[in-house]
Design a protein around this motif. Structure first.
Motif, short mmCIF file in Angstrom:
data_model
loop_
_atom_site.label_atom_id
_atom_site.label_comp_id
_atom_site.label_asym_id
_atom_site.label_seq_id
_atom_site.Cartn_x
_atom_site.Cartn_y
_atom_site.Cartn_z
N VAL A 44 -2.30 17.18 -21.90
CA VAL A 44 -1.17 16.26 -21.71
C VAL A 44 -0.18 16.91 -20.75
O VAL A 44 0.03 18.13 -20.82
CB VAL A 44 -0.46 16.00 -23.06
CG1 VAL A 44 0.80 15.19 -22.86
CG2 VAL A 44 -1.39 15.27 -24.01
N GLY A 45 0.38 16.12 -19.85
CA GLY A 45 1.39 16.66 -18.94
C GLY A 45 2.43 15.62 -18.57
O GLY A 45 2.12 14.43 -18.47
N PHE A 46 3.66 16.06 -18.43
CA PHE A 46 4.75 15.20 -17.95
C PHE A 46 5.36 15.85 -16.72
O PHE A 46 5.60 17.06 -16.72
CB PHE A 46 5.82 15.02 -19.03
CG PHE A 46 5.42 14.08 -20.12
CD1 PHE A 46 5.52 12.71 -19.94
CD2 PHE A 46 4.92 14.58 -21.32
CE1 PHE A 46 5.13 11.83 -20.95
CE2 PHE A 46 4.53 13.71 -22.34
CZ PHE A 46 4.63 12.34 -22.15
N ALA A 47 5.60 15.03 -15.68
CA ALA A 47 6.11 15.59 -14.43
C ALA A 47 7.03 14.60 -13.73
O ALA A 47 7.04 13.40 -14.05
CB ALA A 47 4.94 15.96 -13.52
N LEU A 48 7.79 15.09 -12.77
CA LEU A 48 8.62 14.22 -11.94
C LEU A 48 8.71 14.82 -10.55
O LEU A 48 8.48 16.02 -10.37
CB LEU A 48 10.00 14.02 -12.56
CG LEU A 48 10.82 15.26 -12.97
CD1 LEU A 48 11.69 15.72 -11.82
CD2 LEU A 48 11.69 14.90 -14.17
N GLY A 49 9.08 13.97 -9.57
CA GLY A 49 9.18 14.49 -8.21
C GLY A 49 9.34 13.40 -7.17
O GLY A 49 9.42 12.21 -7.51
N PRO A 50 9.37 13.80 -5.92
CA PRO A 50 9.61 12.84 -4.82
C PRO A 50 8.37 11.99 -4.52
O PRO A 50 7.25 12.39 -4.81
CB PRO A 50 9.93 13.77 -3.65
CG PRO A 50 9.24 15.05 -3.96
CD PRO A 50 9.25 15.18 -5.45
N GLU A 51 8.65 10.83 -3.89
CA GLU A 51 7.54 9.92 -3.55
C GLU A 51 7.79 9.25 -2.21
O GLU A 51 8.94 9.09 -1.79
CB GLU A 51 7.40 8.83 -4.63
CG GLU A 51 7.15 9.39 -6.00
CD GLU A 51 6.56 8.37 -6.94
OE1 GLU A 51 6.22 7.25 -6.49
OE2 GLU A 51 6.45 8.70 -8.13
N ILE A 52 6.70 8.83 -1.60
CA ILE A 52 6.79 8.03 -0.37
C ILE A 52 5.94 6.80 -0.58
O ILE A 52 4.81 6.89 -1.08
CB ILE A 52 6.25 8.84 0.85
CG1 ILE A 52 7.20 9.98 1.19
CG2 ILE A 52 6.04 7.93 2.05
CD1 ILE A 52 6.66 10.93 2.25
N LYS A 53 6.49 5.65 -0.18
CA LYS A 53 5.70 4.39 -0.25
C LYS A 53 5.81 3.72 1.11
O LYS A 53 6.91 3.36 1.54
CB LYS A 53 6.27 3.50 -1.35
CG LYS A 53 5.38 2.32 -1.68
CD LYS A 53 5.94 1.55 -2.85
CE LYS A 53 4.91 0.62 -3.45
NZ LYS A 53 3.82 1.33 -4.12
N TYR A 54 4.65 3.54 1.73
CA TYR A 54 4.64 3.03 3.10
C TYR A 54 3.77 1.78 3.15
O TYR A 54 2.63 1.78 2.71
CB TYR A 54 4.08 4.12 4.02
CG TYR A 54 4.00 3.72 5.47
CD1 TYR A 54 5.15 3.60 6.24
CD2 TYR A 54 2.76 3.46 6.05
CE1 TYR A 54 5.06 3.24 7.59
CE2 TYR A 54 2.67 3.09 7.38
CZ TYR A 54 3.82 2.98 8.14
OH TYR A 54 3.72 2.60 9.45
N ASN A 55 4.34 0.70 3.70
CA ASN A 55 3.60 -0.57 3.83
C ASN A 55 3.52 -0.96 5.29
O ASN A 55 4.53 -0.92 6.00
CB ASN A 55 4.32 -1.70 3.09
CG ASN A 55 4.19 -1.55 1.60
OD1 ASN A 55 3.10 -1.62 1.06
ND2 ASN A 55 5.31 -1.31 0.94
N LEU A 56 2.30 -1.36 5.72
CA LEU A 56 2.18 -1.84 7.11
C LEU A 56 0.94 -2.74 7.20
O LEU A 56 -0.19 -2.27 7.03
CB LEU A 56 2.05 -0.66 8.09
CG LEU A 56 1.92 -1.04 9.55
CD1 LEU A 56 3.24 -1.61 10.10
CD2 LEU A 56 1.49 0.15 10.38
N ASN A 57 1.16 -4.03 7.50
CA ASN A 57 0.07 -4.97 7.77
C ASN A 57 -1.08 -4.87 6.76
O ASN A 57 -2.22 -4.63 7.13
CB ASN A 57 -0.50 -4.77 9.19
CG ASN A 57 0.56 -5.00 10.24
OD1 ASN A 57 1.50 -5.77 10.02
ND2 ASN A 57 0.43 -4.32 11.37
N GLY A 58 -0.79 -5.02 5.51
CA GLY A 58 -1.83 -5.02 4.47
C GLY A 58 -2.26 -3.64 4.03
O GLY A 58 -3.13 -3.48 3.17
#
Lengths: 212, 282
Positions: free
Chosen positions: B150-164
């Motif tokens: 079992v593990g719990f974590a947190l941190g930065p994210e990137i979400k990139y959307n382009l033409n589907g």
């Protein structure tokens, strides 16, 4: 013809009822808590080969120097000689009762009088310190009949105290005793002395064991 | 633990679908995955090290699983990502759940949970190899213990959307552990009466870990107002693990015993997961 048909119907109905009646899922299996007392009058000793993982009975009078072990049955011979499981007969007219298991009710035996003292004496020198005639009871450990202490031994006095108060399935106390120290002599022999709570003394000597 | 977690996740999934039904860009999918594991072997000392007997196969990916996944848009800028893996027992025991919040264009942060089983095999071999003059174990059955990570974590994210095309990248860090467990090894001297029993009580050891995860989703075609696409996911877990324990040694009788706390060196541990499948978006 009609009479024959009626008779056949009656026979078929009776057979069906017997089949249903015979299919008992859980037979009434209430075992009695009644305790039977027995009086100790015998000690039987047999040899154990404890060189491998688990102890095994042996008729050989040869043991490894660090694996000296015996099987000791302290019992009432008037009962053990006639001992049999007291299972009820399952009788039934027609079909016998169908069941996947049977009531295996064991008897509850407790010694009366109990064991007051249990001593083991060596008849040969074990090493330079422990000489013939010495009491070596505290150098022996034991398993009971059911290995109830897991993979570890009981102290001898501990197992005797337990055996005095715990109901057994057989009219006797079955012990496996193991010597803690290696035997430096080429021979070993021990005498077991039991004193019962009514003062009776019983004694038995092991075979003379060749040490390898 | 896996049953409770699965139940919680199902509740979460149903409520998420209910919440997200008026929003677009929610997806569910199915695919196949492979999990490879690697755990550094540290030469045995006088103390048993359970992690030396961890069932690993490097990154060949011996642990194959069916993967069910979902990406749900909870509200503007907030997403829930679920990955449920079913190994050969077809139980949903492998879990990755993350909640993402992307407030700054493509940048954001999130929290994640991971859970998966692992096996430790044949620790009795340690005793057969090290305890001279003894039967290493009086039990000749194959020794195996199934533990749950079992593990719990947190941190930065990137979400990139382009033409589907959607790319998610998270790098989370947190703490992991396995359930505590107990085991007994009983021994007997060869040609002797001496008996010894080891009782191992493994604690819940908390170890830090890093969990980079990459997801690529590409819409292939549309059916009415819905879309079908391809999903690729890669994730790895990097950690320094240890399984410290208390060992009770009994000699001859139950009264003759000694307790010792054993603290072992940390093992470099990593997993790699690769999933490929299809998704349905509404």
């Amino acid at each position: 013809m009609k009479k024959w048909l009626k008779a056949l119907n009656i026979v078929v109905i009776i057979a069906l009822i017997k089949i249903v009646q015979s299919c008992i899922l859980f037979p009434n299996c209430e075992c009695s808590d009644e305790v039977f007392y027995y009086s100790i009058n015998s000690i039987e000793i047999t040899n154990i080969d404890n060189s491998q993982t688990y102890p095994q009975f042996t008729e050989e009078d040869e043991m490894h120097k660090a694996a000296v072990a015996f099987n000791v049955l302290i019992s009432d011979t008037t009962l053990t000689e006639n001992y049999a499981y007291n299972k009820p007969l399952q009788s039934s007219i027609g079909f016998s009762t169908a069941q996947a298991w049977s009531c295996d009710c064991s008897m509850n035996y407790i010694p009366e009088p109990t064991i007051h003292s249990f001593n083991i004496y060596t008849n040969f020198d074990i090493n330079d310190i422990i000489k013939a005639g010495d009491d070596v009871s505290n150098l022996f450990l034991a398993f009971d009949r059911n290995w109830s202490n897991g993979d570890l031994y009981y102290e001898l006095n501990e197992i005797i105290n337990l055996a005095n108060i715990t109901a057994s399935e057989i009219p006797g106390i079955l012990l496996r005793i193991f010597l803690k120290i290696p035997v430096d002599n080429s021979k070993a022999e021990f005498t077991i002395d039991i004193t019962l709570s009514n003062g009776t003394k019983i004694s038995q000597t092991t075979n003379t064991i060749s040490i390898v | 633990m896996p049953k409770t977690t699965t139940l919680l996740l199902l509740t979460l999934l149903i409520s998420t679908i209910a919440l997200s039904q008026n929003n677009s860009n929610s997806q569910i999918g199915i695919g196949m995955g492979l999990q490879g594991k690697s755990c550094e072997r540290i030469p045995n000392s006088t103390n048993l090290d359970f992690l030396n007997y961890l069932d690993t196969d490097g990154f060949i990916g011996n642990y194959a699983y069916i993967v069910l996944n979902g990406n749900f848009k909870i509200k503007q800028q907030s997403y829930l990502n679920l990955v449920v893996g079913l190994y050969s027992d077809l139980l949903p025991t492998k879990l990755n759940v993350s909640f993402s919040h992307i407030p700054w264009n493509i940048f954001g942060f999130g929290v994640s949970f991971l859970g998966y089983p692992e096996y430790i095999n044949e620790i009795t071999q340690f005793h057969w190899d090290n305890d001279e003059g003894m039967f290493g174990s009086t039990d000749s059955n194959y020794w195996q213990k199934r533990n749950y990570n079992v593990g719990f974590a947190l941190g930065p994210e990137i979400k990139y959307n382009l033409n589907g095309l959607t790319i998610d990248l998270r790098v989370h860090a947190g703490f992991r552990w396995v359930n505590n467990f107990e085991t007994r090894i009983a021994q007997k001297e060869i040609d002797g009466n001496y008996r010894r029993v080891y009782d191992y009580r493994v604690k819940r050891n908390f170890n830090p870990y890093i969990f980079p995860e990459f997801e690529l989703r590409y819409r292939l075609f549309s059916i009415f107002n819905s879309k079908v696409g391809l999903k690729l996911r890669a994730a790895c877990e990097l950690s320094n693990r240890t399984l410290n324990y208390t060992r009770t040694t009994y000699e001859w009788t139950a009264q003759n015993k000694e307790d010792i706390e054993i603290n072992l060196a940390k093992h470099k541990y990593s997993t790699l997961e690769l999933d490929l499948g299809f998704f349905y978006e509404w």
